[in-house]
Design a protein around this motif. Structure first.
Motif, PDB file in Angstrom:
ATOM      1  N   CYS A  31       0.831  -1.201   0.000  1.00  0.00           N
ATOM      2  CA  CYS A  31       0.000   0.000   0.000  1.00  0.00           C
ATOM      3  C   CYS A  31       0.874   1.264   0.000  1.00  0.00           C
ATOM      4  O   CYS A  31       1.804   1.376   0.803  1.00  0.00           O
ATOM      5  CB  CYS A  31      -0.895   0.001   1.233  1.00  0.00           C
ATOM      6  SG  CYS A  31      -1.911   1.478   1.321  1.00  0.00           S
ATOM      7  N   TYR A  72       0.065   4.113   1.017  1.00  0.00           N
ATOM      8  CA  TYR A  72      -0.384   5.072   2.028  1.00  0.00           C
ATOM      9  C   TYR A  72       0.044   4.723   3.445  1.00  0.00           C
ATOM     10  O   TYR A  72      -0.439   5.329   4.396  1.00  0.00           O
ATOM     11  CB  TYR A  72      -1.910   5.198   1.962  1.00  0.00           C
ATOM     12  CG  TYR A  72      -2.395   5.619   0.610  1.00  0.00           C
ATOM     13  CD1 TYR A  72      -2.032   6.846   0.068  1.00  0.00           C
ATOM     14  CD2 TYR A  72      -3.205   4.782  -0.146  1.00  0.00           C
ATOM     15  CE1 TYR A  72      -2.448   7.227  -1.185  1.00  0.00           C
ATOM     16  CE2 TYR A  72      -3.639   5.161  -1.405  1.00  0.00           C
ATOM     17  CZ  TYR A  72      -3.261   6.383  -1.923  1.00  0.00           C
ATOM     18  OH  TYR A  72      -3.679   6.762  -3.176  1.00  0.00           O
ATOM     19  N   VAL A  73       0.945   3.760   3.584  1.00  0.00           N
ATOM     20  CA  VAL A  73       1.326   3.334   4.941  1.00  0.00           C
ATOM     21  C   VAL A  73       1.900   4.488   5.770  1.00  0.00           C
ATOM     22  O   VAL A  73       1.699   4.543   6.977  1.00  0.00           O
ATOM     23  CB  VAL A  73       2.318   2.151   4.933  1.00  0.00           C
ATOM     24  CG1 VAL A  73       1.654   0.872   4.502  1.00  0.00           C
ATOM     25  CG2 VAL A  73       3.528   2.453   4.097  1.00  0.00           C
ATOM     26  N   CYS A  88      -1.197   6.566   6.998  1.00  0.00           N
ATOM     27  CA  CYS A  88      -2.408   5.867   7.413  1.00  0.00           C
ATOM     28  C   CYS A  88      -2.490   5.715   8.936  1.00  0.00           C
ATOM     29  O   CYS A  88      -1.585   5.170   9.569  1.00  0.00           O
ATOM     30  CB  CYS A  88      -2.441   4.491   6.751  1.00  0.00           C
ATOM     31  SG  CYS A  88      -3.872   3.524   7.251  1.00  0.00           S
ATOM     32  N   PHE A 105      -4.567   3.864  10.592  1.00  0.00           N
ATOM     33  CA  PHE A 105      -4.720   2.451  10.944  1.00  0.00           C
ATOM     34  C   PHE A 105      -3.353   1.789  11.032  1.00  0.00           C
ATOM     35  O   PHE A 105      -3.046   1.097  12.010  1.00  0.00           O
ATOM     36  CB  PHE A 105      -5.581   1.731   9.895  1.00  0.00           C
ATOM     37  CG  PHE A 105      -5.654   0.246  10.117  1.00  0.00           C
ATOM     38  CD1 PHE A 105      -6.644  -0.297  10.923  1.00  0.00           C
ATOM     39  CD2 PHE A 105      -4.733  -0.601   9.519  1.00  0.00           C
ATOM     40  CE1 PHE A 105      -6.710  -1.675  11.145  1.00  0.00           C
ATOM     41  CE2 PHE A 105      -4.790  -1.979   9.733  1.00  0.00           C
ATOM     42  CZ  PHE A 105      -5.778  -2.516  10.552  1.00  0.00           C
ATOM     43  N   PHE A 106      -2.518   2.019  10.036  1.00  0.00           N
ATOM     44  CA  PHE A 106      -1.196   1.389  10.036  1.00  0.00           C
ATOM     45  C   PHE A 106      -0.358   1.919  11.183  1.00  0.00           C
ATOM     46  O   PHE A 106       0.368   1.164  11.842  1.00  0.00           O
ATOM     47  CB  PHE A 106      -0.488   1.617   8.705  1.00  0.00           C
ATOM     48  CG  PHE A 106       0.787   0.829   8.587  1.00  0.00           C
ATOM     49  CD1 PHE A 106       0.760  -0.496   8.200  1.00  0.00           C
ATOM     50  CD2 PHE A 106       2.003   1.420   8.895  1.00  0.00           C
ATOM     51  CE1 PHE A 106       1.930  -1.241   8.112  1.00  0.00           C
ATOM     52  CE2 PHE A 106       3.184   0.687   8.815  1.00  0.00           C
ATOM     53  CZ  PHE A 106       3.151  -0.640   8.418  1.00  0.00           C
ATOM     54  N   TYR A 130      -3.421  -6.737   3.680  1.00  0.00           N
ATOM     55  CA  TYR A 130      -3.848  -5.445   3.130  1.00  0.00           C
ATOM     56  C   TYR A 130      -2.682  -4.476   2.952  1.00  0.00           C
ATOM     57  O   TYR A 130      -2.377  -4.069   1.835  1.00  0.00           O
ATOM     58  CB  TYR A 130      -4.917  -4.815   4.029  1.00  0.00           C
ATOM     59  CG  TYR A 130      -6.257  -5.480   3.894  1.00  0.00           C
ATOM     60  CD1 TYR A 130      -7.168  -5.082   2.919  1.00  0.00           C
ATOM     61  CD2 TYR A 130      -6.619  -6.527   4.736  1.00  0.00           C
ATOM     62  CE1 TYR A 130      -8.400  -5.700   2.784  1.00  0.00           C
ATOM     63  CE2 TYR A 130      -7.858  -7.157   4.616  1.00  0.00           C
ATOM     64  CZ  TYR A 130      -8.748  -6.734   3.642  1.00  0.00           C
ATOM     65  OH  TYR A 130      -9.950  -7.358   3.512  1.00  0.00           O
ATOM     66  N   CYS A 131      -2.040  -4.105   4.042  1.00  0.00           N
ATOM     67  CA  CYS A 131      -1.039  -3.028   3.985  1.00  0.00           C
ATOM     68  C   CYS A 131       0.236  -3.462   3.255  1.00  0.00           C
ATOM     69  O   CYS A 131       0.888  -2.651   2.604  1.00  0.00           O
ATOM     70  CB  CYS A 131      -0.683  -2.568   5.398  1.00  0.00           C
ATOM     71  SG  CYS A 131      -2.130  -2.249   6.416  1.00  0.00           S
ATOM     72  N   CYS A 153      -4.500  -4.441  -0.783  1.00  0.00           N
ATOM     73  CA  CYS A 153      -4.595  -3.031  -0.361  1.00  0.00           C
ATOM     74  C   CYS A 153      -5.629  -2.268  -1.185  1.00  0.00           C
ATOM     75  O   CYS A 153      -6.301  -1.370  -0.667  1.00  0.00           O
ATOM     76  CB  CYS A 153      -3.238  -2.341  -0.388  1.00  0.00           C
ATOM     77  SG  CYS A 153      -2.504  -2.144  -2.007  1.00  0.00           S
ATOM     78  N   CYS A 196      -9.026  -2.131   0.362  1.00  0.00           N
ATOM     79  CA  CYS A 196      -9.152  -1.523   1.686  1.00  0.00           C
ATOM     80  C   CYS A 196     -10.006  -0.252   1.626  1.00  0.00           C
ATOM     81  O   CYS A 196      -9.821   0.602   0.749  1.00  0.00           O
ATOM     82  CB  CYS A 196      -7.751  -1.185   2.213  1.00  0.00           C
ATOM     83  SG  CYS A 196      -7.783  -0.223   3.731  1.00  0.00           S
ATOM     84  N   LEU A 208      -9.946   2.280   3.672  1.00  0.00           N
ATOM     85  CA  LEU A 208      -9.138   3.482   3.898  1.00  0.00           C
ATOM     86  C   LEU A 208      -8.313   3.818   2.654  1.00  0.00           C
ATOM     87  O   LEU A 208      -8.137   4.991   2.306  1.00  0.00           O
ATOM     88  CB  LEU A 208      -8.234   3.281   5.119  1.00  0.00           C
ATOM     89  CG  LEU A 208      -8.993   3.046   6.424  1.00  0.00           C
ATOM     90  CD1 LEU A 208      -8.036   2.671   7.545  1.00  0.00           C
ATOM     91  CD2 LEU A 208      -9.794   4.268   6.803  1.00  0.00           C
ATOM     92  N   TYR A 209      -7.807   2.805   1.991  1.00  0.00           N
ATOM     93  CA  TYR A 209      -7.061   3.019   0.746  1.00  0.00           C
ATOM     94  C   TYR A 209      -7.922   3.782  -0.246  1.00  0.00           C
ATOM     95  O   TYR A 209      -7.479   4.743  -0.892  1.00  0.00           O
ATOM     96  CB  TYR A 209      -6.648   1.665   0.158  1.00  0.00           C
ATOM     97  CG  TYR A 209      -5.980   1.743  -1.180  1.00  0.00           C
ATOM     98  CD1 TYR A 209      -4.597   1.635  -1.285  1.00  0.00           C
ATOM     99  CD2 TYR A 209      -6.724   1.925  -2.354  1.00  0.00           C
ATOM    100  CE1 TYR A 209      -3.975   1.699  -2.525  1.00  0.00           C
ATOM    101  CE2 TYR A 209      -6.111   2.006  -3.584  1.00  0.00           C
ATOM    102  CZ  TYR A 209      -4.740   1.879  -3.670  1.00  0.00           C
ATOM    103  OH  TYR A 209      -4.129   1.954  -4.882  1.00  0.00           O
ATOM    104  N   TYR A 227      -8.110   7.400   0.690  1.00  0.00           N
ATOM    105  CA  TYR A 227      -6.866   8.129   0.374  1.00  0.00           C
ATOM    106  C   TYR A 227      -6.748   8.336  -1.131  1.00  0.00           C
ATOM    107  O   TYR A 227      -6.320   9.388  -1.591  1.00  0.00           O
ATOM    108  CB  TYR A 227      -5.656   7.360   0.882  1.00  0.00           C
ATOM    109  CG  TYR A 227      -5.537   7.343   2.383  1.00  0.00           C
ATOM    110  CD1 TYR A 227      -5.666   8.490   3.143  1.00  0.00           C
ATOM    111  CD2 TYR A 227      -5.270   6.149   3.047  1.00  0.00           C
ATOM    112  CE1 TYR A 227      -5.555   8.470   4.519  1.00  0.00           C
ATOM    113  CE2 TYR A 227      -5.151   6.113   4.432  1.00  0.00           C
ATOM    114  CZ  TYR A 227      -5.295   7.277   5.152  1.00  0.00           C
ATOM    115  OH  TYR A 227      -5.180   7.239   6.507  1.00  0.00           O
ATOM    116  N   PRO A 273      -9.559  -2.525   7.496  1.00  0.00           N
ATOM    117  CA  PRO A 273      -9.529  -2.375   6.038  1.00  0.00           C
ATOM    118  C   PRO A 273     -10.813  -2.842   5.367  1.00  0.00           C
ATOM    119  O   PRO A 273     -11.168  -2.383   4.288  1.00  0.00           O
ATOM    120  CB  PRO A 273      -8.341  -3.246   5.617  1.00  0.00           C
ATOM    121  CG  PRO A 273      -7.424  -3.193   6.795  1.00  0.00           C
ATOM    122  CD  PRO A 273      -8.341  -3.204   7.993  1.00  0.00           C
TER     123      PRO A 273
HETATM  124  S1  SF4 Z   1      -5.109   0.174   6.322  1.00  0.00           S
HETATM  125 FE1  SF4 Z   1      -5.503   0.354   4.131  1.00  0.00          FE
HETATM  126  S2  SF4 Z   1      -4.835   2.433   3.572  1.00  0.00           S
HETATM  127 FE2  SF4 Z   1      -3.939   1.927   5.568  1.00  0.00          FE
HETATM  128  S3  SF4 Z   1      -1.906   1.143   5.066  1.00  0.00           S
HETATM  129 FE3  SF4 Z   1      -3.301  -0.600   5.262  1.00  0.00          FE
HETATM  130  S4  SF4 Z   1      -4.039  -1.013   3.161  1.00  0.00           S
HETATM  131 FE4  SF4 Z   1      -3.156   1.040   3.208  1.00  0.00          FE
END
Ligand code: SF4
Length: 73
Positions: free
Chosen positions: A5, A7-8, A11, A13-14, A32-33, A38, A41, A43-44, A47, A60
């Motif tokens: 991903c 966007y880590v 993010c 969440f990450f 996911y991340c 990803c 997800c 959140l992805y 973003y 996610p």
């Molecule tokens: S939660 Fe989603 S947007 Fe955030 S890093 Fe993981 S895959 Fe990417």
């Protein structure tokens, strides 16, 4: 298609769960991340459309993080 991903770094969440050690969190992050899901997800997608995600307690999958998950290392 990217494997990890992009966007880590931003993010929430990450930032909050990406370095936890329990299998549950590691599997989610790996899928996911750091994996091919990803693009699926929630959140992805936010973003990718330029929206900031104010929720870091969303999985996610789009579900709220279940309470028992909070206690997992
Ligand atoms: S939660 Fe989603 S947007 Fe955030 S890093 Fe993981 S895959 Fe990417």
């Amino acid at each position: 298609m990217e494997k990890h991903c992009p966007y880590v770094e931003r993010c929430g969440f990450f930032d909050k769960y990406g370095h936890r050690s329990s299998r549950t969190w590691k599997n989610l992050v790996a899928l996911y991340c750091q994996g091919g899901l990803c693009h699926c997800c929630t959140l992805y997608r936010r973003y990718a459309t330029g929206r900031l995600s104010l929720e870091d307690d969303l999985l996610p999958t789009g579900e709220p993080v279940p309470l028992p998950f909070h206690a997992l290392p």
